[in-house]
Design a protein around this motif. Structure first.
Motif, PDB file in Angstrom:
ATOM      1  N   ASP A   8      -2.083   0.280  -5.125  1.00 37.81           N
ATOM      2  CA  ASP A   8      -1.939   1.429  -6.029  1.00 37.81           C
ATOM      3  C   ASP A   8      -3.343   1.794  -6.505  1.00 37.81           C
ATOM      4  O   ASP A   8      -3.924   1.101  -7.337  1.00 37.81           O
ATOM      5  CB  ASP A   8      -1.025   1.044  -7.205  1.00 37.81           C
ATOM      6  N   THR A  11      -2.694  -3.391  -7.768  1.00 40.39           N
ATOM      7  CA  THR A  11      -3.261  -2.179  -8.363  1.00 40.39           C
ATOM      8  C   THR A  11      -4.775  -2.344  -8.503  1.00 40.39           C
ATOM      9  O   THR A  11      -5.249  -3.372  -8.991  1.00 40.39           O
ATOM     10  CB  THR A  11      -2.650  -1.931  -9.754  1.00 40.39           C
ATOM     11  N   HIS A  51       2.185  -0.818 -12.886  1.00 40.54           N
ATOM     12  CA  HIS A  51       2.775   0.504 -13.139  1.00 40.54           C
ATOM     13  C   HIS A  51       4.123   0.631 -12.430  1.00 40.54           C
ATOM     14  O   HIS A  51       5.080   1.173 -12.985  1.00 40.54           O
ATOM     15  CB  HIS A  51       1.793   1.577 -12.643  1.00 40.54           C
ATOM     16  N   ALA A  57      -4.418   4.536  -8.216  1.00 42.91           N
ATOM     17  CA  ALA A  57      -4.453   5.666  -9.154  1.00 42.91           C
ATOM     18  C   ALA A  57      -5.877   5.803  -9.719  1.00 42.91           C
ATOM     19  O   ALA A  57      -6.350   6.909  -9.985  1.00 42.91           O
ATOM     20  CB  ALA A  57      -3.443   5.460 -10.279  1.00 42.91           C
ATOM     21  N   ARG A  58      -6.555   4.656  -9.881  1.00 45.92           N
ATOM     22  CA  ARG A  58      -7.964   4.663 -10.336  1.00 45.92           C
ATOM     23  C   ARG A  58      -8.859   4.036  -9.264  1.00 45.92           C
ATOM     24  O   ARG A  58      -9.758   3.250  -9.556  1.00 45.92           O
ATOM     25  CB  ARG A  58      -8.090   3.931 -11.679  1.00 45.92           C
ATOM     26  N   LYS A 107      -6.351  11.525 -11.999  1.00 40.39           N
ATOM     27  CA  LYS A 107      -6.983  10.942 -13.192  1.00 40.39           C
ATOM     28  C   LYS A 107      -8.499  11.133 -13.198  1.00 40.39           C
ATOM     29  O   LYS A 107      -9.162  10.778 -14.153  1.00 40.39           O
ATOM     30  CB  LYS A 107      -6.668   9.445 -13.261  1.00 40.39           C
ATOM     31  N   THR A 133       2.425  13.141  -7.425  1.00 41.11           N
ATOM     32  CA  THR A 133       2.186  12.189  -8.516  1.00 41.11           C
ATOM     33  C   THR A 133       1.892  10.797  -7.958  1.00 41.11           C
ATOM     34  O   THR A 133       2.248  10.490  -6.809  1.00 41.11           O
ATOM     35  CB  THR A 133       3.424  12.061  -9.439  1.00 41.11           C
ATOM     36  N   GLY A 134       1.296   9.989  -8.817  1.00 39.46           N
ATOM     37  CA  GLY A 134       1.035   8.603  -8.429  1.00 39.46           C
ATOM     38  C   GLY A 134       2.335   7.845  -8.250  1.00 39.46           C
ATOM     39  O   GLY A 134       2.447   6.975  -7.376  1.00 39.46           O
ATOM     40  N   THR A 135       3.311   8.164  -9.051  1.00 39.76           N
ATOM     41  CA  THR A 135       4.621   7.512  -8.926  1.00 39.76           C
ATOM     42  C   THR A 135       5.229   7.820  -7.554  1.00 39.76           C
ATOM     43  O   THR A 135       5.784   6.931  -6.894  1.00 39.76           O
ATOM     44  CB  THR A 135       5.558   8.002 -10.054  1.00 39.76           C
ATOM     45  N   GLU A 175      -3.987  -2.115 -14.241  1.00 34.89           N
ATOM     46  CA  GLU A 175      -3.463  -1.416 -15.424  1.00 34.89           C
ATOM     47  C   GLU A 175      -4.165  -1.858 -16.696  1.00 34.89           C
ATOM     48  O   GLU A 175      -4.074  -1.183 -17.721  1.00 34.89           O
ATOM     49  CB  GLU A 175      -1.953  -1.676 -15.564  1.00 34.89           C
TER      50      GLU A 175
END
Ligand code: PLP
Length: 348
Positions: A170, A139, A84, A172-173, A203, A58-60, A143
């Motif tokens: 981060d 990030t 996040h 994630a994207r 994602k 997971t990203g977390t 976000e």
């Protein structure tokens, strides 16, 4: 009309097909297979240097373990107020790293250099009572749908270097930001001073694939143990590797992110022309924030549109009237122009 989140989308057929092929064979476990090794090396090509790569679920987990790898007793980590790691990970980064996440303000989801410097100044290295500065995490894309420019990344990393702090991103994207900036993975990361990256695949068309990337492999020496102790060493890690193989093959990942961003452009254009909705702030990635008449939002929802009501950020440039609401819309690799047009029709 699924605009709730890009992780509501399924997985891309090429990734499913690769998983299916993988499931028909035997291979050694716990990240030791030839496939794991090959895909780890593939990241060297993507980033144009030798990197250390660790697959997680997971990203977390990626964010938490990345920060755990630079943990110092009494350390504090600086992150944007809406990050996040602060807002949406239930304290996992604090839990796994043993450090505190300290919020830094800035408009459009980006830390300003001034706010960052001011916060760092409150945590000097001998501040045994307050805690000491230990890392910065940013990030990309943020976000709230914005993207740090390469110059902005440079500025944050210069601050990190001056204070001797590792800089984590981060991502994630990550792919959406990369496409939006029309740059390369190397330019957006280590060439600008980023030390560790959470590289997201989930994602953007993977089923479940995230990686922690260290641009200096020497920084990663504790990570194998951290990952195992935090229960993120998968015995069938090769299934994450298999997803990344298909994801990174022939630029599929950039194609998928490009599509998601193009669909977001289409939403932005449609909302700009709408009588019942307007853009809340400018975004450059696959996330859009809009102020919508409550009545129009309810009608769209009745017609099947999925999106989230969003809490207003503190420094929001526009005001939301009593009969209006703020919503978040996210496009993905699986969003079609027909979905966008149907949504725009439903909301306007
Ligand atoms: C900016 C950002 N970072 C990290 C994550 C990773 O979250 P998860 O642990 O759900 O994969 C997300 C997912 O929403 C995100 O938006």
């Amino acid at each position: 009309m699924f605009f709730a989140s890009d992780n509501w989308a399924g997985a891309h057929p090429a990734i499913n097909e690769r998983l299916l092929r993988e499931s028909a064979r035997f291979a050694s476990a716990y990240g030791s297979s030839e496939l794991d090794r090959t895909i780890e090396r593939r990241f060297n090509e993507i980033f144009e240097r030798e990197v250390a790569v660790f697959f997680v679920a997971t990203g977390t987990a990626a964010n938490s373990l990345a920060l755990a790898s630079v943990a110092r007793p009494g350390g504090v980590v600086f992150a944007h107020t809406e990050a996040h790691v602060i807002e949406d990970e239930c304290g996992a980064p604090d839990f796994f790293s043993g450090m505190r996440m300290v919020p830094v303000d800035g408009p459009l989801g980006k830390m300003t250099p001034q706010a960052l410097e001011a916060k760092i100044a409150r945590y000097p290295q001998d501040a045994v009572h307050h805690g000491r500065a230990a890392a910065i995490t940013m990030t990309q894309a943020t976000e709230v749908g914005s993207v740090y420019t390469l110059d902005e990344i440079d500025t944050l990393s210069s601050i990190a270097k001056v204070h001797g702090l590792p800089l984590h991103m981060d991502g994630a994207r990550f792919a959406n930001a990369l496409v939006a900036l029309e740059t390369t993975p190397a330019e957006m990361t280590w060439k600008r001073g980023v030390d560790i990256l959470s590289f997201g695949g989930t994602k953007n068309g993977c089923w479940c694939a995230e990686a922690i990337v260290f641009f200096d492999p020497a920084m990663a020496k504790e990570l194998p143990f951290i990952r195992k102790r935090t229960a993120q060493l998968f015995s069938k890690s090769r299934f994450i590797a298999a997803q990344f193989e298909a994801y990174l093959k022939d630029g599929l990942w950039l194609e998928l992110a490009g599509h998601a961003n193009t669909m977001a452009d289409r939403v932005r254009e449609g909302l700009a022309a709408s009588n019942s909705a307007r853009l809340a702030w400018p975004t450059q990635s696959n996330e859009i924030f809009a102020i919508v008449r409550k009545e129009a939002a309810a009608i769209a929802e009745e017609k099947g549109a999925k999106f989230y009501d969003w809490l207003q950020p503190r420094d929001m440039p526009e005001t939301v009237a009593g009969d209006e609401m703020l919503i978040r819309l996210v496009s993905s690799f699986a969003t079609s122009s027909d979905d966008v047009d149907a949504f725009l029709k439903a909301i306007t």
